[in-house]
Scaffold this motif. Sequence first.
Motif, PDB file in Angstrom:
ATOM      1  N   ILE A   2       0.854  -1.187   0.000  1.00 43.59           N
ATOM      2  CA  ILE A   2       0.000   0.000   0.000  1.00 43.59           C
ATOM      3  C   ILE A   2       0.890   1.238   0.000  1.00 43.59           C
ATOM      4  O   ILE A   2       1.801   1.347   0.825  1.00 43.59           O
ATOM      5  N   GLU A  96      -0.909  -7.261  -5.353  1.00 44.35           N
ATOM      6  CA  GLU A  96      -1.415  -5.941  -5.734  1.00 44.35           C
ATOM      7  C   GLU A  96      -0.584  -4.806  -5.151  1.00 44.35           C
ATOM      8  O   GLU A  96      -0.037  -4.929  -4.065  1.00 44.35           O
ATOM      9  N   LEU A  98      -1.579  -1.195  -4.142  1.00 40.39           N
ATOM     10  CA  LEU A  98      -2.708  -0.281  -4.000  1.00 40.39           C
ATOM     11  C   LEU A  98      -2.207   1.107  -3.635  1.00 40.39           C
ATOM     12  O   LEU A  98      -1.397   1.258  -2.726  1.00 40.39           O
ATOM     13  N   CYS A 124      -4.207  -0.934  -8.382  1.00 45.55           N
ATOM     14  CA  CYS A 124      -5.549  -0.435  -8.071  1.00 45.55           C
ATOM     15  C   CYS A 124      -5.476   0.645  -6.990  1.00 45.55           C
ATOM     16  O   CYS A 124      -4.412   0.886  -6.418  1.00 45.55           O
ATOM     17  N   LYS A 151     -10.611   0.202  -6.229  1.00 40.13           N
ATOM     18  CA  LYS A 151     -11.104  -1.061  -5.691  1.00 40.13           C
ATOM     19  C   LYS A 151     -12.000  -0.843  -4.459  1.00 40.13           C
ATOM     20  O   LYS A 151     -13.012  -1.507  -4.295  1.00 40.13           O
TER      21      LYS A 151
END
Length: 176
Positions: A2, A96, A98, A124, A151
């Motif tokens: 993140i 992912e 993010l 995302c 998302k």
Amino acid sequence: MIVGVNGGGKTTSLGKLAYRLKNGGAKVLMAAGDTFQAAACDQLEIWAERTVCEIVVAEREKTKAPSGLYTNYSLMEELIACKKAVTKVMPGAPNEILQVLDGTTGLDMLLQAREFNEIVGITCMILTKLDGSARGGCVVSVVNELGIPVKFVGVGEGVEDLQPFDPEAFVNAIFS
Ligand SMILES: Nc1nc2c(ncn2[C@@H]2O[C@H](COP(=O)(O)OP(=O)(O)OP(=O)(O)O)[C@@H](O)[C@H]2O)c(=O)[nH]1
Ligand SMILES: [Mg+2]
């Protein structure tokens, strides 16, 4: 992973994500490795308590070290062991990146998304603080330019305040 600028809501979104994952049956381990930012470990400990998740905290006795690097060494070993365990159970686990975008920042979020995407390749986005602002609409420009999907949206500070992004509801809210 993140990523995002300071204060956008990364830690809060992580806490909310942990809550969602846990409710979905996953076992979540939080790892507080930021021994630099004041109270960063305490903040994550509060989220671990709220979400009833396990947590490991970088060795407290070494938290005064000038660099987070070696204080986090033992933490990294624990995480690597966990990653091995996860990869074994879920070989196709999503990988992912993010980006957290603060929904109150207006068009500045486009500059942030461009920069982060160029450096780490965002997969995302999470748009936070939609409960307190009508400026989240700028994310339309971000999605339009970069083609990266939103998302989740953050709609408050509680464990349940993370919702899957609903484009139709989002557009309706802009025009209502
Ligand atoms: N109202 C509201 N507040 C939020 C939301 N998400 C985060 N916040 C608040 O925004 C502030 C900053 O959130 P953090 O999660 O600490 O942000 P961060 O990106 O981890 O910040 P740094 O680690 O300092 O870079 C906190 O007071 C959060 O409670 C949201 O969706 N709605
Ligand atoms: Mg944080």
